[in-house]
Design a protein around this motif. Sequence first.
Motif, PDB file in Angstrom:
ATOM      1  N   MET A 165       0.826  -1.207   0.000  1.00  0.00           N
ATOM      2  CA  MET A 165       0.000   0.000   0.000  1.00  0.00           C
ATOM      3  C   MET A 165       0.861   1.258   0.000  1.00  0.00           C
ATOM      4  SD  MET A 165      -3.115  -1.061   2.621  1.00  0.00           S
ATOM      5  CE  MET A 165      -4.115   0.392   2.276  1.00  0.00           C
ATOM      6  N   THR A 166       2.000   1.208   0.670  1.00  0.00           N
ATOM      7  CA  THR A 166       2.902   2.359   0.718  1.00  0.00           C
ATOM      8  C   THR A 166       3.454   2.697  -0.657  1.00  0.00           C
ATOM      9  OG1 THR A 166       3.542   1.928   3.012  1.00  0.00           O
ATOM     10  CG2 THR A 166       5.080   3.206   1.674  1.00  0.00           C
ATOM     11  N   VAL A 167       3.840   1.690  -1.415  1.00  0.00           N
ATOM     12  CA  VAL A 167       4.382   1.916  -2.765  1.00  0.00           C
ATOM     13  C   VAL A 167       3.318   2.560  -3.659  1.00  0.00           C
ATOM     14  CG1 VAL A 167       5.230   0.791  -4.857  1.00  0.00           C
ATOM     15  CG2 VAL A 167       6.095   0.079  -2.613  1.00  0.00           C
ATOM     16  N   VAL A 168       2.110   2.026  -3.639  1.00  0.00           N
ATOM     17  CA  VAL A 168       1.029   2.587  -4.452  1.00  0.00           C
ATOM     18  C   VAL A 168       0.741   4.027  -4.043  1.00  0.00           C
ATOM     19  CG1 VAL A 168      -1.431   2.417  -4.996  1.00  0.00           C
ATOM     20  CG2 VAL A 168      -0.032   0.343  -4.911  1.00  0.00           C
ATOM     21  N   ALA A 169       0.641   4.271  -2.747  1.00  0.00           N
ATOM     22  CA  ALA A 169       0.344   5.615  -2.246  1.00  0.00           C
ATOM     23  C   ALA A 169       1.437   6.609  -2.628  1.00  0.00           C
ATOM     24  CB  ALA A 169       0.170   5.576  -0.726  1.00  0.00           C
ATOM     25  N   SER A 170       2.684   6.186  -2.582  1.00  0.00           N
ATOM     26  CA  SER A 170       3.803   7.075  -2.905  1.00  0.00           C
ATOM     27  C   SER A 170       3.800   7.468  -4.378  1.00  0.00           C
ATOM     28  CB  SER A 170       5.127   6.405  -2.531  1.00  0.00           C
ATOM     29  OG  SER A 170       5.179   6.127  -1.152  1.00  0.00           O
ATOM     30  N   LEU A 171       3.436   6.536  -5.235  1.00  0.00           N
ATOM     31  CA  LEU A 171       3.339   6.844  -6.670  1.00  0.00           C
ATOM     32  C   LEU A 171       2.248   7.877  -6.922  1.00  0.00           C
ATOM     33  CD1 LEU A 171       3.760   3.265  -8.195  1.00  0.00           C
ATOM     34  CD2 LEU A 171       5.431   5.133  -8.257  1.00  0.00           C
ATOM     35  N   LEU A 172       1.134   7.751  -6.210  1.00  0.00           N
ATOM     36  CA  LEU A 172       0.062   8.735  -6.345  1.00  0.00           C
ATOM     37  C   LEU A 172       0.503  10.097  -5.809  1.00  0.00           C
ATOM     38  CD1 LEU A 172      -3.002   6.567  -5.213  1.00  0.00           C
ATOM     39  CD2 LEU A 172      -2.349   7.178  -7.544  1.00  0.00           C
ATOM     40  N   PHE A 173       1.203  10.111  -4.696  1.00  0.00           N
ATOM     41  CA  PHE A 173       1.706  11.341  -4.099  1.00  0.00           C
ATOM     42  C   PHE A 173       2.613  12.093  -5.073  1.00  0.00           C
ATOM     43  CE2 PHE A 173       4.303  13.011  -0.195  1.00  0.00           C
ATOM     44  CZ  PHE A 173       3.893  14.298  -0.466  1.00  0.00           C
ATOM     45  N   GLU A 174       3.405  11.364  -5.825  1.00  0.00           N
ATOM     46  CA  GLU A 174       4.352  11.977  -6.766  1.00  0.00           C
ATOM     47  C   GLU A 174       3.643  12.832  -7.813  1.00  0.00           C
ATOM     48  OE1 GLU A 174       7.799  13.146  -8.214  1.00  0.00           O
ATOM     49  OE2 GLU A 174       7.768  11.651  -6.597  1.00  0.00           O
ATOM     50  N   LEU A 175       2.385  12.512  -8.127  1.00  0.00           N
ATOM     51  CA  LEU A 175       1.669  13.254  -9.164  1.00  0.00           C
ATOM     52  C   LEU A 175       1.433  14.711  -8.784  1.00  0.00           C
ATOM     53  CD1 LEU A 175      -0.959  10.601 -10.331  1.00  0.00           C
ATOM     54  CD2 LEU A 175       1.215  11.233 -11.412  1.00  0.00           C
ATOM     55  N   ALA A 176       1.358  15.001  -7.489  1.00  0.00           N
ATOM     56  CA  ALA A 176       1.177  16.397  -7.073  1.00  0.00           C
ATOM     57  C   ALA A 176       2.354  17.249  -7.531  1.00  0.00           C
ATOM     58  CB  ALA A 176       1.009  16.481  -5.558  1.00  0.00           C
ATOM     59  N   GLY A 177       3.565  16.755  -7.311  1.00  0.00           N
ATOM     60  CA  GLY A 177       4.747  17.502  -7.716  1.00  0.00           C
ATOM     61  C   GLY A 177       4.869  17.639  -9.221  1.00  0.00           C
ATOM     62  N   LEU A 178       4.466  16.590  -9.927  1.00  0.00           N
ATOM     63  CA  LEU A 178       4.571  16.611 -11.391  1.00  0.00           C
ATOM     64  C   LEU A 178       3.527  17.531 -12.027  1.00  0.00           C
ATOM     65  CD1 LEU A 178       5.107  12.795 -12.062  1.00  0.00           C
ATOM     66  CD2 LEU A 178       6.827  14.606 -12.224  1.00  0.00           C
ATOM     67  N   GLY A 179       2.402  17.737 -11.335  1.00  0.00           N
ATOM     68  CA  GLY A 179       1.282  18.399 -11.993  1.00  0.00           C
ATOM     69  C   GLY A 179       1.078  19.866 -11.706  1.00  0.00           C
ATOM     70  N   VAL A 180       1.637  20.407 -10.619  1.00  0.00           N
ATOM     71  CA  VAL A 180       1.288  21.773 -10.218  1.00  0.00           C
ATOM     72  C   VAL A 180       2.277  22.805 -10.734  1.00  0.00           C
ATOM     73  CG1 VAL A 180       0.068  20.994  -8.159  1.00  0.00           C
ATOM     74  CG2 VAL A 180       2.511  21.540  -8.019  1.00  0.00           C
ATOM     75  N   LYS A 181       1.805  24.058 -10.753  1.00  0.00           N
ATOM     76  CA  LYS A 181       2.647  25.187 -11.134  1.00  0.00           C
ATOM     77  C   LYS A 181       2.393  26.329 -10.160  1.00  0.00           C
ATOM     78  CE  LYS A 181       3.351  28.622 -14.786  1.00  0.00           C
ATOM     79  NZ  LYS A 181       2.885  29.115 -16.121  1.00  0.00           N
ATOM     80  N   GLU A 182       3.449  26.866  -9.580  1.00  0.00           N
ATOM     81  CA  GLU A 182       3.315  27.990  -8.656  1.00  0.00           C
ATOM     82  C   GLU A 182       3.126  29.280  -9.452  1.00  0.00           C
ATOM     83  OE1 GLU A 182       6.111  28.240  -5.460  1.00  0.00           O
ATOM     84  OE2 GLU A 182       6.345  26.062  -5.320  1.00  0.00           O
ATOM     85  N   ARG A 183       2.056  30.001  -9.131  1.00  0.00           N
ATOM     86  CA  ARG A 183       1.717  31.228  -9.856  1.00  0.00           C
ATOM     87  C   ARG A 183       1.913  32.483  -9.019  1.00  0.00           C
ATOM     88  NH1 ARG A 183      -1.438  27.363 -12.064  1.00  0.00           N
ATOM     89  NH2 ARG A 183      -1.712  27.482 -14.328  1.00  0.00           N
ATOM     90  N   VAL A 184       1.554  32.395  -7.740  1.00  0.00           N
ATOM     91  CA  VAL A 184       1.657  33.567  -6.870  1.00  0.00           C
ATOM     92  C   VAL A 184       3.063  33.575  -6.284  1.00  0.00           C
ATOM     93  CG1 VAL A 184       0.632  34.806  -4.925  1.00  0.00           C
ATOM     94  CG2 VAL A 184      -0.793  33.339  -6.363  1.00  0.00           C
ATOM     95  N   ASN A 185       3.997  34.070  -7.039  1.00  0.00           N
ATOM     96  CA  ASN A 185       5.405  34.059  -6.634  1.00  0.00           C
ATOM     97  C   ASN A 185       5.805  35.428  -6.108  1.00  0.00           C
ATOM     98  OD1 ASN A 185       6.022  31.333  -7.389  1.00  0.00           O
ATOM     99  ND2 ASN A 185       5.885  32.000  -9.530  1.00  0.00           N
ATOM    100  N   ILE A 186       5.514  35.660  -4.859  1.00  0.00           N
ATOM    101  CA  ILE A 186       5.840  36.945  -4.219  1.00  0.00           C
ATOM    102  C   ILE A 186       7.179  36.803  -3.513  1.00  0.00           C
ATOM    103  CG2 ILE A 186       5.055  38.727  -2.642  1.00  0.00           C
ATOM    104  CD1 ILE A 186       3.253  38.145  -5.090  1.00  0.00           C
TER     105      ILE A 186
END
Length: 502
Positions: free
Chosen positions: A209-230
């Motif tokens: 379960m940890t391996v599966v969960a970690s792969l899903l967690f990785e998608l957050a880093g791959l998918g987001v873009k920081e826009r409010v860069n103050i």
Amino acid sequence: MSNKTKSVNTYSGREAAMYLTGMFGQNMIYNIVATGLYYYFQNVICLNALALGWIFAIARVWDAINDPMMGSIVDRTRTKWGKCKPYLLFCPILICVITCLTFLNGNYAAAKTAGNSTAMVLITAWAAISYILWGMAYTIGDIPLWGIIPRLTEDEGDRAKLISFSRIVASIGAAAVVIAIIPLSQSANKAFGESDNAQKGFIVVGMAMTVVASLLFELAGLGVKERVNIESEPKSMKQSFMLMWSCKPFRRILISGVLRAPMQLMTIVVVTLFTYYYCDGDMNTAFTDPKKLLILVIVGGGFFIGQFGAMAIFPILIKKFDTKTLYNLTGLSGIPTGLIFLIYKLAPYDLDEIKWVAVLGVLILLGGIGFGLVMVCQSMMISDCIDYEEYHNGYRPDGIFFSGQSFITKLSAGIASIISAYVFKFVGYTDVNIDAMNKALANGANFARDYESYSSAMWFLLTVPPAIGMAIAVIPTIKYEITKKEHDKMLGELIEKHRDNA
């Protein structure tokens, strides 16, 4: 989610989907440890109750101290990706490895029965070291995961939606683990020819379960873009710690969160209580016995329906009410939560009767509403405090303030661990006694009747301290400074300022 024609800078639907998938995976990992590993330590390898309580407490208190340190590091991070995204890209693999290592331990009860004191010390030491390392690794990913939300959008409505959906998917990820990890582990044990509470199945299922969960967690880093860069002058770690306390509305949130600490007992106790009280140690029977399955649906479903319902309607509610008002109303949820223990005392052996299950379902539903609102209101209020600090002092402390959310969760879990440890020690629910109970239940004993002191302790921990915590936690936030009107004004001016500086 939001459409791209809006004048404000905000996230796309694809980004939101990947972020939420990562949030789902990250919360699976948290509950693999908070629920699965705790059950494994307590009921499978049967660590001493006080040792287990202090291991979790010390680790969580250290994490609570470590969180603001990590928040300060995040706020001082400068990369081409932003200041939160780099951690989301590289942290999931680290968490995966350490989470797997926490399950690789010896059997304390067997070592104690054999009189092997050296093995007992080594097993306890490895449990402590691996769990503390896990907490530190988890912090590296948790603070940026929440801290990135205010940097994904300038739109308050979009922010509220993302926080609300984040809390929902986080709870679904938690629920998936809470419901599945014990029965899957016990089923795996049977496939290996072992007893229900043997180690092998828990190790295999926990790591898978940890391996599966970690792969899903990785998608957050791959998918987001920081826009409010103050960008602003980075603060030292000492200044960051001082900032957490000097910001008055944020200080109120911190104090409120600590007072609410006993709510964490629900996470610690609920799976063990259900497994033993309703299933006499074999949770698989909840999925093969129609009556037990109905109880699981009514009792467990009541809590999650209340929780998810509150989270789902939050974006609608904040259009009409201050977040502060909604947060303070959650104190009333302590009433139905406390009443559950009264119901137990009225029928200590008969809470599997449908009439009592129905009553419990209603009370748990009402408690779940309060729990859901607390979670989403807290995240929204912290996000508002970030705007508040930037508006008044020109500094945007995304990392350090969202480390406060992690600080609250972990310090609360540490306090809850100590409470549960001493209650369990008082009634004798510890090490070889648990091992003997597991064997007796496998031979036909009844938990509710034959182990009434254990049952009463679990029902008490699940209800009375959390009820008190819910009620008193709203005292500091009665005079919370940020109203909806004031925040709308602040955010509008900040958006204009961001555009002028772009």
